[in-house]
Design a protein around this motif. Structure first.
Motif, PDB file in Angstrom:
ATOM      1  N   MET A   1      21.832  40.717  25.207  1.00 18.73           N
ATOM      2  CA  MET A   1      22.779  40.591  26.307  1.00 18.73           C
ATOM      3  C   MET A   1      23.949  39.748  25.829  1.00 18.73           C
ATOM      4  SD  MET A   1      22.298  39.183  30.208  1.00 18.73           S
ATOM      5  CE  MET A   1      22.161  37.459  29.910  1.00 18.73           C
ATOM      6  N   THR A   2      25.138  40.161  26.212  1.00 22.51           N
ATOM      7  CA  THR A   2      26.353  39.416  25.939  1.00 22.51           C
ATOM      8  C   THR A   2      26.903  38.917  27.260  1.00 22.51           C
ATOM      9  OG1 THR A   2      26.845  40.862  24.069  1.00 22.51           O
ATOM     10  CG2 THR A   2      28.649  39.535  24.928  1.00 22.51           C
ATOM     11  N   LEU A   3      27.238  37.634  27.314  1.00 21.16           N
ATOM     12  CA  LEU A   3      27.755  37.031  28.536  1.00 21.16           C
ATOM     13  C   LEU A   3      28.990  36.216  28.191  1.00 21.16           C
ATOM     14  CD1 LEU A   3      27.321  36.415  31.581  1.00 21.16           C
ATOM     15  CD2 LEU A   3      25.909  34.495  30.861  1.00 21.16           C
ATOM     16  N   ILE A   4      30.115  36.581  28.806  1.00 19.14           N
ATOM     17  CA  ILE A   4      31.374  35.862  28.603  1.00 19.14           C
ATOM     18  C   ILE A   4      31.859  35.389  29.960  1.00 19.14           C
ATOM     19  CG2 ILE A   4      33.753  35.991  27.766  1.00 19.14           C
ATOM     20  CD1 ILE A   4      32.825  38.346  25.978  1.00 19.14           C
ATOM     21  N   ILE A   5      32.235  34.109  30.022  1.00 19.83           N
ATOM     22  CA  ILE A   5      32.768  33.541  31.252  1.00 19.83           C
ATOM     23  C   ILE A   5      34.190  33.085  30.963  1.00 19.83           C
ATOM     24  CG2 ILE A   5      32.459  31.871  33.100  1.00 19.83           C
ATOM     25  CD1 ILE A   5      29.513  31.625  32.196  1.00 19.83           C
ATOM     26  N   TYR A   6      35.145  33.706  31.628  1.00 21.87           N
ATOM     27  CA  TYR A   6      36.560  33.341  31.496  1.00 21.87           C
ATOM     28  C   TYR A   6      36.836  32.242  32.512  1.00 21.87           C
ATOM     29  CZ  TYR A   6      36.828  37.576  28.741  1.00 21.87           C
ATOM     30  OH  TYR A   6      36.621  38.531  27.775  1.00 21.87           O
ATOM     31  N   VAL A   7      37.278  31.079  32.022  1.00 14.14           N
ATOM     32  CA  VAL A   7      37.359  29.884  32.864  1.00 14.14           C
ATOM     33  C   VAL A   7      38.697  29.168  32.743  1.00 14.14           C
ATOM     34  CG1 VAL A   7      34.872  29.471  32.692  1.00 14.14           C
ATOM     35  CG2 VAL A   7      36.398  28.377  31.058  1.00 14.14           C
ATOM     36  N   LYS A   8      38.935  28.313  33.737  1.00 14.02           N
ATOM     37  CA  LYS A   8      39.946  27.278  33.653  1.00 14.02           C
ATOM     38  C   LYS A   8      39.167  25.998  33.362  1.00 14.02           C
ATOM     39  CE  LYS A   8      41.734  27.807  37.725  1.00 14.02           C
ATOM     40  NZ  LYS A   8      42.596  27.713  38.909  1.00 14.02           N
TER      41      LYS A   8
ATOM     42  N   GLN B   1      41.355  35.398  40.046  1.00 16.27           N
ATOM     43  CA  GLN B   1      40.622  34.172  40.346  1.00 16.27           C
ATOM     44  C   GLN B   1      39.594  33.909  39.257  1.00 16.27           C
ATOM     45  OE1 GLN B   1      38.322  34.473  43.933  1.00 16.27           O
ATOM     46  NE2 GLN B   1      37.420  32.455  43.722  1.00 16.27           N
ATOM     47  N   ALA B   2      39.520  32.670  38.811  1.00 18.23           N
ATOM     48  CA  ALA B   2      38.492  32.264  37.856  1.00 18.23           C
ATOM     49  C   ALA B   2      37.313  31.677  38.630  1.00 18.23           C
ATOM     50  CB  ALA B   2      39.053  31.239  36.882  1.00 18.23           C
ATOM     51  N   PRO B   3      36.137  31.749  38.071  1.00 14.49           N
ATOM     52  CA  PRO B   3      35.801  32.348  36.793  1.00 14.49           C
ATOM     53  C   PRO B   3      35.693  33.869  36.897  1.00 14.49           C
ATOM     54  CG  PRO B   3      33.801  31.615  37.849  1.00 14.49           C
ATOM     55  CD  PRO B   3      34.953  31.180  38.735  1.00 14.49           C
ATOM     56  N   VAL B   4      35.811  34.498  35.755  1.00 16.07           N
ATOM     57  CA  VAL B   4      35.501  35.920  35.658  1.00 16.07           C
ATOM     58  C   VAL B   4      34.329  36.022  34.693  1.00 16.07           C
ATOM     59  CG1 VAL B   4      36.296  38.177  34.866  1.00 16.07           C
ATOM     60  CG2 VAL B   4      37.852  36.682  36.144  1.00 16.07           C
ATOM     61  N   VAL B   5      33.264  36.647  35.155  1.00 16.35           N
ATOM     62  CA  VAL B   5      32.055  36.797  34.356  1.00 16.35           C
ATOM     63  C   VAL B   5      31.939  38.257  33.947  1.00 16.35           C
ATOM     64  CG1 VAL B   5      29.546  36.562  34.337  1.00 16.35           C
ATOM     65  CG2 VAL B   5      30.943  34.924  35.640  1.00 16.35           C
ATOM     66  N   VAL B   6      31.744  38.470  32.648  1.00 13.50           N
ATOM     67  CA  VAL B   6      31.549  39.821  32.115  1.00 13.50           C
ATOM     68  C   VAL B   6      30.258  39.793  31.314  1.00 13.50           C
ATOM     69  CG1 VAL B   6      32.475  41.625  30.622  1.00 13.50           C
ATOM     70  CG2 VAL B   6      34.038  40.203  31.956  1.00 13.50           C
ATOM     71  N   TYR B   7      29.321  40.674  31.675  1.00 11.09           N
ATOM     72  CA  TYR B   7      28.102  40.743  30.880  1.00 11.09           C
ATOM     73  C   TYR B   7      27.776  42.178  30.539  1.00 11.09           C
ATOM     74  CZ  TYR B   7      25.076  42.287  34.716  1.00 11.09           C
ATOM     75  OH  TYR B   7      24.493  43.004  35.719  1.00 11.09           O
ATOM     76  N   GLU B   8      27.074  42.304  29.414  1.00  8.33           N
ATOM     77  CA  GLU B   8      26.670  43.609  28.912  1.00  8.33           C
ATOM     78  C   GLU B   8      25.221  43.502  28.475  1.00  8.33           C
ATOM     79  OE1 GLU B   8      25.347  46.284  25.998  1.00  8.33           O
ATOM     80  OE2 GLU B   8      25.955  44.266  25.412  1.00  8.33           O
ATOM     81  N   LYS B   9      24.443  44.485  28.861  1.00  6.55           N
ATOM     82  CA  LYS B   9      23.050  44.559  28.410  1.00  6.55           C
ATOM     83  C   LYS B   9      22.675  46.019  28.258  1.00  6.55           C
ATOM     84  CE  LYS B   9      18.344  43.209  29.216  1.00  6.55           C
ATOM     85  NZ  LYS B   9      17.390  42.437  29.939  1.00  6.55           N
ATOM     86  N   ASP B  10      22.180  46.342  27.094  1.00  5.86           N
ATOM     87  CA  ASP B  10      21.701  47.700  26.803  1.00  5.86           C
ATOM     88  C   ASP B  10      22.761  48.760  27.095  1.00  5.86           C
ATOM     89  OD1 ASP B  10      19.235  46.572  26.105  1.00  5.86           O
ATOM     90  OD2 ASP B  10      18.468  46.765  28.152  1.00  5.86           O
ATOM     91  N   GLY B  11      24.019  48.460  26.767  1.00 10.02           N
ATOM     92  CA  GLY B  11      25.101  49.420  26.946  1.00 10.02           C
ATOM     93  C   GLY B  11      25.687  49.480  28.336  1.00 10.02           C
ATOM     94  N   SER B  12      25.142  48.710  29.259  1.00 12.88           N
ATOM     95  CA  SER B  12      25.647  48.677  30.627  1.00 12.88           C
ATOM     96  C   SER B  12      26.429  47.387  30.837  1.00 12.88           C
ATOM     97  CB  SER B  12      24.476  48.752  31.610  1.00 12.88           C
ATOM     98  OG  SER B  12      24.939  48.659  32.932  1.00 12.88           O
TER      99      SER B  12
END
Length: 84
Positions: free
Chosen positions: A1-8, A52-63
């Motif tokens: 799983m990839t998890l990215i949190i775009y923050v201030k 608006q922050a945060p923006v959370v983007v996650y990917e798991k198993d191609g989804s």
């Protein structure tokens, strides 16, 4: 799983709480500062459509999924997916 949190980095309660919840769950993530990274800011505003922050983007198993703002329900869903 990839998890990215775009923050201030300062003055963003939602950013801090989102990072805290994932840290408490033992889930690794990458935090990207949108105040110093213009490409990241363009990505979340132009491509994803968020202002608006945060923006959370996650990917798991191609989804992939993403959201903006402090969203306890979505955070819990990602934590549960990670535990599977």
């Amino acid at each position: 799983m990839t998890l990215i949190i775009y923050v201030k980095p300062t003055g963003c309660f939602g950013c801090d709480k989102t990072k805290q919840k994932f840290t408490e769950a033992g889930i690794e993530f990458t935090a990207v500062d949108i105040t110093t990274n213009s490409e990241a800011l363009a990505y979340i505003t132009d491509e994803l459509g968020y202002s608006q922050a945060p923006v959370v983007v996650y990917e798991k198993d191609g989804s992939e999924d993403h959201w903006s703002g402090l969203n306890p329900l979505k955070i819990t869903q990602v934590i549960n997916l990670h535990l599977r």
